[in-house]
Design an enzyme around this catalytic site. Structure first.
Site, PDB file in Angstrom:
ATOM      1  CB  SER A 141     -25.381 -50.325   4.630  1.00 50.56           C
ATOM      2  OG  SER A 141     -26.410 -51.213   4.256  1.00 50.56           O
ATOM      3  CE1 TYR A 154     -24.141 -50.122  -0.829  1.00 53.24           C
ATOM      4  CE2 TYR A 154     -25.007 -51.684   0.773  1.00 53.24           C
ATOM      5  CZ  TYR A 154     -24.922 -50.391   0.279  1.00 53.24           C
ATOM      6  OH  TYR A 154     -25.621 -49.373   0.896  1.00 53.24           O
TER       7      TYR A 154
HETATM    8  P1  NAD Z   1     -27.410 -41.632  -3.965  1.00 54.78           P
HETATM    9  O1  NAD Z   1     -27.214 -42.413  -5.208  1.00 54.78           O
HETATM   10  O2  NAD Z   1     -28.655 -40.817  -3.812  1.00 54.78           O
HETATM   11  O3  NAD Z   1     -26.156 -40.661  -3.735  1.00 54.78           O
HETATM   12  C1  NAD Z   1     -24.841 -41.130  -3.883  1.00 54.78           C
HETATM   13  C2  NAD Z   1     -23.889 -39.958  -3.849  1.00 54.78           C
HETATM   14  O4  NAD Z   1     -22.545 -40.461  -4.046  1.00 54.78           O
HETATM   15  C3  NAD Z   1     -24.140 -38.933  -4.966  1.00 54.78           C
HETATM   16  O5  NAD Z   1     -23.886 -37.639  -4.481  1.00 54.78           O
HETATM   17  C4  NAD Z   1     -23.102 -39.315  -6.017  1.00 54.78           C
HETATM   18  O6  NAD Z   1     -22.744 -38.251  -6.869  1.00 54.78           O
HETATM   19  C5  NAD Z   1     -21.943 -39.736  -5.122  1.00 54.78           C
HETATM   20  N1  NAD Z   1     -20.985 -40.591  -5.837  1.00 54.78           N
HETATM   21  C6  NAD Z   1     -21.218 -41.785  -6.422  1.00 54.78           C
HETATM   22  N2  NAD Z   1     -20.093 -42.231  -7.031  1.00 54.78           N
HETATM   23  C7  NAD Z   1     -19.143 -41.301  -6.813  1.00 54.78           C
HETATM   24  C8  NAD Z   1     -17.774 -41.165  -7.196  1.00 54.78           C
HETATM   25  N3  NAD Z   1     -17.131 -42.093  -7.935  1.00 54.78           N
HETATM   26  N4  NAD Z   1     -17.099 -40.058  -6.819  1.00 54.78           N
HETATM   27  C9  NAD Z   1     -17.719 -39.099  -6.108  1.00 54.78           C
HETATM   28  N5  NAD Z   1     -19.005 -39.166  -5.704  1.00 54.78           N
HETATM   29  C10 NAD Z   1     -19.705 -40.259  -6.056  1.00 54.78           C
HETATM   30  O7  NAD Z   1     -27.251 -42.703  -2.771  1.00 54.78           O
HETATM   31  P2  NAD Z   1     -27.850 -42.747  -1.270  1.00 54.78           P
HETATM   32  O8  NAD Z   1     -28.930 -43.744  -1.244  1.00 54.78           O
HETATM   33  O9  NAD Z   1     -28.073 -41.391  -0.749  1.00 54.78           O
HETATM   34  O10 NAD Z   1     -26.617 -43.418  -0.520  1.00 54.78           O
HETATM   35  C11 NAD Z   1     -25.710 -42.687   0.278  1.00 54.78           C
HETATM   36  C12 NAD Z   1     -24.972 -43.645   1.192  1.00 54.78           C
HETATM   37  O11 NAD Z   1     -25.905 -44.303   2.053  1.00 54.78           O
HETATM   38  C13 NAD Z   1     -24.212 -44.746   0.456  1.00 54.78           C
HETATM   39  O12 NAD Z   1     -22.982 -44.993   1.095  1.00 54.78           O
HETATM   40  C14 NAD Z   1     -25.142 -45.935   0.600  1.00 54.78           C
HETATM   41  O13 NAD Z   1     -24.448 -47.155   0.530  1.00 54.78           O
HETATM   42  C15 NAD Z   1     -25.708 -45.696   1.980  1.00 54.78           C
HETATM   43  N6  NAD Z   1     -26.964 -46.386   2.256  1.00 54.78           N
HETATM   44  C16 NAD Z   1     -28.071 -46.138   1.490  1.00 54.78           C
HETATM   45  C17 NAD Z   1     -29.237 -46.809   1.799  1.00 54.78           C
HETATM   46  C18 NAD Z   1     -30.519 -46.579   1.034  1.00 54.78           C
HETATM   47  O14 NAD Z   1     -31.481 -47.324   1.266  1.00 54.78           O
HETATM   48  N7  NAD Z   1     -30.597 -45.582   0.180  1.00 54.78           N
HETATM   49  C19 NAD Z   1     -29.273 -47.742   2.853  1.00 54.78           C
HETATM   50  C20 NAD Z   1     -28.129 -47.947   3.584  1.00 54.78           C
HETATM   51  C21 NAD Z   1     -26.979 -47.271   3.290  1.00 54.78           C
END
Ligand code: NAD
Length: 259
Positions: A141, A154
């Protein structure tokens, strides 16, 4: 990428699902994963098989559990073959100032956002090393590069995963294995929806006003990145052109970290 095997953690939703679509479209067999009821996971696999003609399996392994992660990697190997591409993507969020941050939330965020990537890498590397090829992509991130208030766990986890990326890259420069981190700014996913709703509540804004205000509070470019764009960047990191890209932390962040 045809017939390569890709394990993408957290691919039941958001960025991981976007990456899974791009990799399946490129001909990879996909290990889907996330916290979905098994029937929904199986339906998602069917969708991938029908749409892309690839093999697909699903696991709901809880990434807070190191034994479950070992089983996830082992079962993926048994079902599809040894993993060529590992995308450590699953992540969770909780916001509170450090003095009010619940210890249980800290433990969960470090476990899912950081330790699970180590365990997946630990169990996946030996087969990659034996074959002399592998691609490891950690979804970090902007918070792996800079901080924001109220995100102690985080930010700590994401800075940690950038460090882990560098170590794994250095240890494998002669093994045909690259390891890189992608550092997105705002990406249009369910994880962000909750933050927009909280922002709207505290400032008495409607959802759209809150969405724009939240994005531009940190990110000069007033648009969220789409999950498919993260998928395309991840796919590029697997290409021959990216053979010497390793140990990098690559922002895709609307100039957030340019300031
Ligand atoms: P999301 O909530 O849409 O998806 C998260 C995924 O992780 C889901 O498939 C969920 O089932 C899984 N998950 C959560 N807890 C879990 C556990 N205990 N065991 C197994 N699986 C688990 O989130 P997203 O926005 O797609 O984020 C994905 C990645 O991208 C993350 O690492 C997040 O930090 C990173 N990220 C997101 C953003 C954003 O703006 N959305 C920005 C930067 C980084």
């Amino acid at each position: 990428m045809k017939d390569k095997i890709a394990l993408i953690t957290g691919s039941s939703s958001g960025i991981g699902l976007g990456i899974a679509h791009i990799f399946a479209g490129a001909g990879c067999h996909i290990a889907l994963h996330g916290l979905l009821p098994p029937a929904e996971g199986e339906a998602l696999c069917e969708e991938f098989r029908d749409s892309y003609g690839v093999r697909a399996v699903f696991s709901d392994a809880d990434l807070r559990d190191a034994d479950a992660i070992a089983a996830l990697v082992r079962r993926t190997g048994e079902a599809l073959g040894d993993i060529d591409v590992l995308v450590n993507n699953a992540g969770i969020q909780h916001t509170a100032p450090a003095q009010a941050f619940p210890a249980a939330k800290w433990n969960d965020i470090i476990a899912v956002n950081l330790s699970s990537a180590f365990h997946c890498i630990h169990h996946t590397l030996p087969a990659m090393q034996a074959r002399g090829w592998g691609r490891i992509i950690n979804i970090a991130s902007v918070h792996g590069l800079v901080a924001s208030v109220n995100k102690a766990a985080y930010v700590a986890a994401k800075h940690g995963i950038v460090g882990l990326t560098k170590v794994v890259a250095l240890e494998n420069v002669e093994q045909g294995i690259t390891c890189n981190a992608i550092c997105p700014g705002w990406v249009d996913t369910p994880l962000i929806g909750q933050q927009i709703q909280a922002y709207a509540r505290t400032r008495e804004l409607d959802y759209e006003q809150a969405r724009l205000a939240l994005i531009t509070d940190k990110q000069p470019l007033p648009e969220m990145t789409q999950p498919a764009s993260i998928g395309q960047l991840a796919l590029f990191l697997c290409s021959a052109a990216a053979q010497t890209m390793t140990g990098a932390a690559i922002p895709i962040d609307g100039a957030w970290t340019a300031q």
